[in-house]
Write an enzyme that holds these catalytic residues in place. Structure first.
Site, PDB file in Angstrom:
ATOM      1  N   ASP A 146     -28.531   0.715  -4.107  1.00 40.95           N
ATOM      2  CA  ASP A 146     -29.564   0.404  -3.130  1.00 40.95           C
ATOM      3  C   ASP A 146     -30.852   1.154  -3.495  1.00 40.95           C
ATOM      4  O   ASP A 146     -31.272   1.141  -4.646  1.00 40.95           O
ATOM      5  CB  ASP A 146     -29.017   0.759  -1.740  1.00 40.95           C
ATOM      6  CG  ASP A 146     -29.764   0.110  -0.604  1.00 40.95           C
ATOM      7  OD1 ASP A 146     -30.644   0.785  -0.043  1.00 40.95           O
ATOM      8  OD2 ASP A 146     -29.469  -1.056  -0.269  1.00 40.95           O
ATOM      9  N   HIS A 178     -20.825  -4.299  -0.085  1.00 42.07           N
ATOM     10  CA  HIS A 178     -21.880  -3.359  -0.453  1.00 42.07           C
ATOM     11  C   HIS A 178     -21.430  -1.904  -0.313  1.00 42.07           C
ATOM     12  O   HIS A 178     -22.070  -1.003  -0.866  1.00 42.07           O
ATOM     13  CB  HIS A 178     -23.109  -3.612   0.427  1.00 42.07           C
ATOM     14  CG  HIS A 178     -24.374  -3.043  -0.118  1.00 42.07           C
ATOM     15  ND1 HIS A 178     -24.931  -3.445  -1.316  1.00 42.07           N
ATOM     16  CD2 HIS A 178     -25.213  -2.090   0.376  1.00 42.07           C
ATOM     17  CE1 HIS A 178     -26.055  -2.778  -1.533  1.00 42.07           C
ATOM     18  NE2 HIS A 178     -26.243  -1.946  -0.525  1.00 42.07           N
TER      19      HIS A 178
END
Length: 319
Positions: A101, A298
Site C-alpha cells: 500500500d 489485501h
C-alpha cells in the site's frame, strides 16, 4: 515477540517509533493504512532468525510516529527524506525494502531518488504506479458522484472525526472488508454521501481465523492515541504526490524487484488496469520473480502469514 526491541528516534523532524530484531543485512518493512508496524508481526521474527536485521517503523502520522497536520507535509519529498533519515539513523548504507500500500509506494519513490540506498524491493499487492493523466482526487470525485468512494470520503473535513469517534468499529470493519472473506468492491455499491462506517460491512464476531480480539485491540489503542488525521493525510496528499511523480512517470524502477500478490486483492482487481502482472516488466527494469497466493486478500501478511513469510525469505535468499 519477546525478541522485539521498541526504539524511538528523532528523524527528519519527526518522533519516530520502530521495532527492531536481529542482526545482518537490513530489511525494512513499510506498512500501509490503516496499519502499523504491528501488521508485520508474523514476518519480523522469522526474517530476523534467518540472519537479517529487521526494522519495521510506524510511518509518518501513524502509530507511535508523529505527523504534521498540514497535507503538504505528506508529499513525496518528505516521505523519501523519512526513509533516508531512517537509514542514516540506523547507520546503514543500503537495505531491502518491503512494503504494502502506501509503504510500497514510498519504496518506489525511494528507488527513483536514491537507488544506491536500496538492495531490492519486495512488493506486496501494489505492482507499480499506475499511469494516469487525471489527478487521483479528481478521478475519485467523479466516481463519488455515482457511488460511495473511500478516497473521496477521506477528503471531507469530517472524516477524521467520524473515524476518531469509532476506531474499533472502523478498524474491525475495514480489516474484514479488505480480506478475502469479503468482496471489497461491494462497498462501492453504496450511494453517494454514505459515510464510510455505514458503507463497510458488518462482520462476524471475533476471533477470525487470522485476527484475534487482542490483536485488533492493539490497532484500536494505537489509533485512539494518534487519531486518524495522519493516515488520512496520505490520501489527501495523493494529488501532490501524483504531480511530483510525473517527472519520472515513464522511468522504470532500477533496483531488483520481487512481487508477491494475492488472488483476491482489491488493489490488483481495481487499481492497476487490465492484467497488471503482465505489465510488471514495463515498470521494473530488473524483475526477479513473481508469486501469487491463493485465497488471500489485501491483508495477506495476516491472512496467510506462513506463505507470505516463506516467499519473502525465498526472495531474500535469491539476492
Amino acid at each position: 515477540m519477546t525478541d522485539w526491541t521498541h526504539r524511538y528516534a528523532r528523524i527528519n523532524g519527526l518522533d519516530v517509533h520502530y521495532v527492531e530484531q536481529g542482526t545482518g543485512p537490513l530489511v525494512v518493512l513499510l506498512h500501509g493504512f490503516p496499519h502499523l508496524w504491528f501488521s508485520w508481526r508474523h514476518q519480523i521474527g522469522p526474517i530476523a532468525e534467518a540472519g537479517y536485521r529487521v526494522v519495521a517503523p510506524d510511518l509518518r502520522g501513524m502509530g507511535g510516529t508523529s505527523g504534521p497536520t498540514e497535507v503538504r507535509e505528506y508529499d513525496v519529498d518528505r516521505i523519501v527524506a523519512d526513509l533516508i533519515g531512517l537509514l542514516d539513523h540506523l547507520g546503514e548504507q543500503r537495505a531491502v525494502f518491503s512494503g504494502l500500500d502506501f509503504g510500497l509506494f514510498a519504496a518506489y519513490d525511494l528507488a527513483q531518488h536514491h537507488p544506491d540506498r536500496m538492495r531490492a524491493i519486495i512488493g506486496l499487492e501494489n505492482p507499480f504506479f499506475t499511469p494516469d493523466d487525471t489527478p487521483p482526487l479528481t478521478r475519485a470525485a467523479r466516481h463519488a458522484r455515482k457511488r460511495f468512494n473511500h478516497i473521496h470520503y477521506f477528503q471531507q473535513p469530517g472524516a477524521d472525526a467520524d473515524l476518531d469517534a469509532a476506531p474499533r468499529e472502523f478498524l474491525r470493519k475495514v480489516f474484514y472488508a479488505l480480506s478475502s472473506d469479503y468482496h471489497y468492491l461491494d462497498v462501492w455499491k453504496k450511494p453517494p454521501g454514505t459515510g464510510y462506517l455505514d458503507a463497510l460491512p458488518e462482520t462476524p464476531a471475533l476471533p477470525w481465523s487470522w485476527l484475534t480480539e487482542l490483536e485488533l485491540e492493539f490497532y484500536v489503542a494505537a489509533y485512539s492515541r494518534s487519531g486518524f488525521t495522519g493516515g488520512l493525510n496520505w490520501y489527501r496528499a495523493m494529488d501532490l504526490c501524483w504531480q511530483y511523480r510525473r517527472s519520472y512517470a515513464d522511468r522504470k524502477n532500477p533496483v531488483p524487484f520481487f512481487f508477491l500478490g494475492s488472488t483476491e486483492d482489491v488493489d490488483l482487481q481495481a487499481w492497476h488496469g487490465q492484467d497488471p502482472l503482465n505489465q510488471l516488466r514495463h515498470h521494473h527494469a530488473d524483475l526477479r520473480e513473481v508469486r501469487m497466493l491463493d485465497h488471500a486478500g489485501h491483508m495477506m501478511q495476516l491472512e496467510k502469514p506462513a506463505q507470505t513469510t516463506a516467499a519473502m525469505l525465498d526472495f531474500l535468499a535469491a539476492l
